[in-house]
Scaffold this motif. Structure first.
Motif, PDB file in Angstrom:
ATOM      1  N   LEU A  63       0.862  -1.179   0.000  1.00 58.43           N
ATOM      2  CA  LEU A  63       0.000   0.000   0.000  1.00 58.43           C
ATOM      3  C   LEU A  63       0.904   1.236   0.000  1.00 58.43           C
ATOM      4  N   ILE A  87      -1.231  -1.176  -4.339  1.00 59.02           N
ATOM      5  CA  ILE A  87      -2.360  -0.246  -4.329  1.00 59.02           C
ATOM      6  C   ILE A  87      -1.812   1.104  -3.899  1.00 59.02           C
ATOM      7  N   TRP A 122     -10.606   5.306   2.533  1.00 58.54           N
ATOM      8  CA  TRP A 122     -10.288   4.091   1.781  1.00 58.54           C
ATOM      9  C   TRP A 122      -9.671   2.982   2.621  1.00 58.54           C
ATOM     10  N   ILE A 123      -8.910   3.302   3.638  1.00 55.35           N
ATOM     11  CA  ILE A 123      -8.265   2.246   4.441  1.00 55.35           C
ATOM     12  C   ILE A 123      -9.295   1.256   4.987  1.00 55.35           C
ATOM     13  N   MET A 126     -10.340  -1.369   2.171  1.00 53.41           N
ATOM     14  CA  MET A 126      -9.320  -2.091   1.393  1.00 53.41           C
ATOM     15  C   MET A 126      -9.688  -3.568   1.209  1.00 53.41           C
TER      16      MET A 126
END
Ligand SMILES: O=C(NCCCOCn1ccc2cnccc21)c1cc(-c2ccc(F)cc2)cc(O)c1O
Ligand SMILES: [Mg+2]
Length: 214
Positions: A63, A87, A122-123, A126
């Motif tokens: 990430l 990502i 967003w975390i 995921m």
């Protein structure tokens, strides 16, 4: 109308780098930033430290928080094993648009998933969105006051496993004091500082590598 710095950086890549050759893209950006215009890429000096950590971890899942023009995205992706996934999250749509083209020019788009949005949003998504259980490596290079809250959020969301590596840029300049204090004092992390310089300058900066102990 005036071009933006990211647009001029992309132009330098398209002019000076070879399509499908990630190292030539990295070199073209470093040359542009040294000779023409400074830009906030991790750069060649800290980039070598990043390369050594990526090679050592040999991650299947990465990430990156903070894509900007895709310089570190290309550096990392070029070192990943065949089916690994990177990502990368970018908040600024104009930066994201440039990064997509830099990533494509380097020919690493198959390993990269660029997501536009905020880390806080967003975390937590995921796992459901990308089927990622945990990250082997996280490269923090976004808003410096988000490193600590987002690290705590990743812990809470179960995105870190015993042995996950956090690598943080700019821990000296611009600086991330609360994050440094946390990873260096927490019993759940083993931290190490790699002294270097702010990209393309003589100003001190460095990367902090922290292993999550579970
Ligand atoms: O500010 C920097 N990076 C961050 C960009 C915004 O990131 C926003 N952003 C990107 C994803 C993302 C996801 N969620 C929220 C915000 C999110 C940054 C700044 C400097 C720097 C050093 C000295 C100076 F005089 C001026 C600037 C150097 C660096 O290496 C940096 O990385
Ligand atoms: Mg940075």
């Amino acid at each position: 109308t005036q071009s933006t710095r990211p647009q001029r950086l992309l132009g330098a890549v398209q002019k000076n780098a070879t399509r499908g050759d990630p190292r030539s893209v990295v070199q073209a950006i470093d040359q542009f930033c040294r000779q023409k215009e400074w830009a906030m890429n991790v750069g060649d000096e800290k980039g070598c430290i990043l390369d050594s950590v990526v090679s050592e971890v040999n991650p299947a899942t990465v990430l990156e928080l903070g894509t900007y023009c895709g310089y570190s995205t290309v550096r990392i992706a070029s070192l990943l094993p065949p089916h690994a996934k990177l990502i990368t999250l970018e908040f600024n749509p104009d930066f994201a648009a440039i990064a997509r083209q830099v990533i494509a020019w380097a020919g690493v788009e198959d390993k990269v998933h660029l997501v536009e949005g905020a880390s806080g949003d967003w975390i937590p998504k995921m796992t459901e969105q990308f089927g990622v259980k945990t990250f082997d490596l996280v490269f923090l290079d976004h808003w410096k006051d988000r490193y600590l809250p987002d690290t705590m959020l990743m812990e809470e969301c179960g995105l870190l496993r015993k042995g996950s590596i956090l690598l943080a840029d700019n821990v000296i300049c611009p600086g991330t004091p609360d994050y440094l204090e946390y990873v260096r004092s927490s019993l759940r992390y083993e931290s190490q500082y790699f002294k270097s310089h702010l990209e393309y300058t003589k100003v001190e900066d460095g990367l902090e590598k922290s292993v999550f102990l579970g």
